[in-house]
Design an enzyme around this catalytic site. Structure first.
Site, PDB file in Angstrom:
ATOM      1  N   HIS A 145      31.321  39.616  41.694  1.00 28.11           N
ATOM      2  CA  HIS A 145      32.437  38.703  41.418  1.00 28.11           C
ATOM      3  C   HIS A 145      33.772  39.368  41.745  1.00 28.11           C
ATOM      4  CE1 HIS A 145      34.702  35.710  38.890  1.00 28.11           C
ATOM      5  NE2 HIS A 145      35.481  36.763  38.709  1.00 28.11           N
ATOM      6  N   GLU A 146      33.933  40.613  41.329  1.00 29.64           N
ATOM      7  CA  GLU A 146      35.193  41.321  41.577  1.00 29.64           C
ATOM      8  C   GLU A 146      35.380  41.628  43.060  1.00 29.64           C
ATOM      9  OE1 GLU A 146      37.259  41.264  39.313  1.00 29.64           O
ATOM     10  OE2 GLU A 146      35.924  40.852  37.632  1.00 29.64           O
ATOM     11  N   HIS A 149      36.582  38.580  44.742  1.00 30.63           N
ATOM     12  CA  HIS A 149      38.028  38.399  44.582  1.00 30.63           C
ATOM     13  C   HIS A 149      38.779  39.115  45.705  1.00 30.63           C
ATOM     14  CE1 HIS A 149      38.774  36.108  41.028  1.00 30.63           C
ATOM     15  NE2 HIS A 149      38.180  36.937  40.187  1.00 30.63           N
ATOM     16  N   GLU A 225      38.658  31.564  40.154  1.00 34.18           N
ATOM     17  CA  GLU A 225      37.485  32.098  39.460  1.00 34.18           C
ATOM     18  C   GLU A 225      36.206  31.406  39.914  1.00 34.18           C
ATOM     19  OE1 GLU A 225      37.295  34.782  37.489  1.00 34.18           O
ATOM     20  OE2 GLU A 225      39.391  35.003  38.104  1.00 34.18           O
TER      21      GLU A 225
END
Length: 290
Positions: A145-146, A149, A225
């Site tokens: 997930h990071e 980003h 997100e």
């Protein structure tokens, strides 16, 4: 609201310094001395608005390292967990086609964040609580997930959005301040330059419009997100690990990131106007439908 974006706070702090400096130097007086100069005001607003956002972006990694409790940059892994974190970040970075981010670990309840000025100069950090309370597969999903980003360019996107919002805040607050000041001083032919009405109105409008801008920026952050959750599922080749990680986070106390880093964290607040993250249930539902 217990937690506020570090990026937004730093950005507004930089903006405040720039505004105070320009006021001391008499820029406001120049803008209004012979009637409001709209071209000069627009240029001034752009410089101040984007200046604060860009400086905040350039400072983001250093601020994260400095402000995160117990932060340790993993230059040489000290144990198997740290070695695995570095290997996982490297694997996802190569798959996403970005430069290898710096990797860190910090003390605290389950959380993680990514920050940095660009895709090839970023930082990914996970908390000790994340490692101790989640399975390896779930932690891997959070790291994905990071990295998503970073690969999505979210830091730069947020900077641009914040810069646009800042520009409108600066421009509109001074435009309204000039209008109020002109009304209060109507018929006063001897006075020149901004008066007390202008000064007070611009300060009040900076604050009020700043809140409106924060709501808009938070909305964009929430949309971001959903994309990062989907990006993690793509990097892992399936979405169930990310769904499991979100479900576990929903049953845990989200870690308190420093105020600077909430926007880049995996777990945010409840679904309020100022929340940078959607509710966990909405994120899971989005992944299940995608």
């Amino acid at each position: 609201m217990k937690r506020i974006l570090l990026f937004v706070l730093t950005n507004f702090a930089v903006m405040a310094v720039l505004l105070v400096t320009t006021r001391i130097l008499g820029v406001d007086r120049f803008l209004t001395s012979n009637g409001l100069n709209m071209t000069a005001l627009a240029g001034f607003s752009l410089v101040i608005g984007f200046g604060g956002a860009i400086i905040s972006l350039l400072m983001s990694k250093a601020m994260a390292k400095w402000s995160t409790p117990g932060f340790v940059l993993i230059n040489q892994p000290r144990n198997a967990d740290e070695a695995w974190i570095v290997q996982t970040v490297q694997k996802f970075a190569e798959k996403a086609g970005i430069g290898m981010p710096e990797v860190g670990i910090f003390d605290g309840d389950p959380n993680a964040f990514a920050t940095g000025a660009n895709k090839n100069n970023a930082l990914v950090a996970v908390s000790t609580g994340l490692l101790h309370n989640m399975t390896r597969e779930e932690v891997e999903a959070v790291i994905g997930h990071e990295v998503a980003h970073i690969a999505n360019g979210d830091m730069v996107t947020m900077t641009l959005i914040q810069g646009v919002m800042n520009t409108f805040v600066v421009f509109l607050s001074r435009l309204i301040g000039y209008a109020v000041d002109s009304f209060l001083r109507k018929g006063d032919s001897e006075s020149s330059g901004p008066g007390m009405g202008y000064m007070i109105t611009t300060i009040v409008m900076d604050i009020l419009l700043g809140f409106v801008a924060a709501i808009i920026v938070a909305w964009f952050s929430r949309q971001r997100e959903f994309r990062a959750d989907a990006g993690a599922a793509q990097l892992m080749g399936r979405k169930q690990p990310m769904i499991n990680a979100l479900a576990r986070l929903g049953g845990l106390t989200p870690g308190e990131l420093p105020k600077t880093m909430q926007a880049m964290g995996i777990a945010g607040g409840l679904g309020s106007l100022f929340s940078t993250h959607p509710p966990i249930e909405e994120r899971i539902a989005f992944l299940q439908k995608s």
